[in-house]
Design a protein around this motif. Structure first.
Motif, mmCIF file in Angstrom:
data_model
loop_
_atom_site.group_PDB
_atom_site.id
_atom_site.type_symbol
_atom_site.label_atom_id
_atom_site.label_comp_id
_atom_site.label_asym_id
_atom_site.label_seq_id
_atom_site.Cartn_x
_atom_site.Cartn_y
_atom_site.Cartn_z
ATOM 1 N N THR A 34 0.860 -1.174 0.000
ATOM 2 C CA THR A 34 0.000 0.000 0.000
ATOM 3 C C THR A 34 0.897 1.225 0.000
ATOM 4 O OG1 THR A 34 -1.710 -1.171 1.221
ATOM 5 C CG2 THR A 34 -1.802 1.232 1.262
ATOM 6 N N THR A 80 -3.964 7.238 -1.803
ATOM 7 C CA THR A 80 -3.469 5.907 -1.434
ATOM 8 C C THR A 80 -3.973 4.858 -2.415
ATOM 9 O OG1 THR A 80 -3.439 6.513 0.903
ATOM 10 C CG2 THR A 80 -3.457 4.163 0.405
ATOM 11 N N THR A 82 -3.302 0.344 -3.446
ATOM 12 C CA THR A 82 -2.611 -0.932 -3.245
ATOM 13 C C THR A 82 -2.114 -1.412 -4.598
ATOM 14 O OG1 THR A 82 -3.990 -1.462 -1.345
ATOM 15 C CG2 THR A 82 -2.841 -3.297 -2.401
ATOM 16 N N ASP A 120 3.193 1.135 2.812
ATOM 17 C CA ASP A 120 2.528 0.379 3.876
ATOM 18 C C ASP A 120 2.312 1.210 5.132
ATOM 19 O OD1 ASP A 120 4.040 -2.730 2.924
ATOM 20 O OD2 ASP A 120 2.049 -1.980 2.484
#
Length: 128
Positions: A34, A80, A82, A120
């Motif tokens: 992430t 953000t 992933t 992350d």
């Protein structure tokens, strides 16, 4: 700090489509991670659209899904995502400017300061 000027002077953003992008491709083979990009952005334009974005790329630099957000107020902007399983690079767009208008936005600027990439949820600031 990056400053983008809207106008008709050499080096300013001014053309028929008024699209300007700054991006950086970095090797980033960490699928499943992430990542969060953030920056302080000051936008003094009136009619332009200003965005930031992240686009994971595969080993042939094909996009795997652009994630972006429009800057709606001055201040810290964060985004953000992933990374997909086939991620090999990460393209970071610290700024994209669309639809700037000479006569409306001329003389105005978009300023980007303190760009940061977190992985992350851990940044260097939290480690020290």
């Amino acid at each position: 700090e990056f400053t983008f000027a809207i106008g008709s002077n050499p080096g300013d953003i001014a053309n028929a489509t008024n699209i300007a992008k700054l991006f950086l491709d970095i090797p980033f083979p960490f699928p499943g991670a992430t990542v969060t990009f953030s920056a302080d952005i000051t936008d003094t334009t009136d009619g332009a659209t200003v965005r930031v974005g992240l686009n994971p790329l595969d080993s042939s630099t094909s996009g795997l899904g652009l994630v972006s957000t429009t800057v709606t107020a001055d201040g810290r902007v964060s985004l953000t995502t992933t990374l997909p399983a086939t991620t090999y690079y990460l393209r970071i767009f610290p700024v994209e400017i669309f639809n700037a208008v000479i006569g409306t936005d001329e003389g105005n600027t978009v300023v980007v300061k303190y760009p940061t990439l977190r992985v992350d949820g851990i940044s260097a600031e939290t480690l020290y």
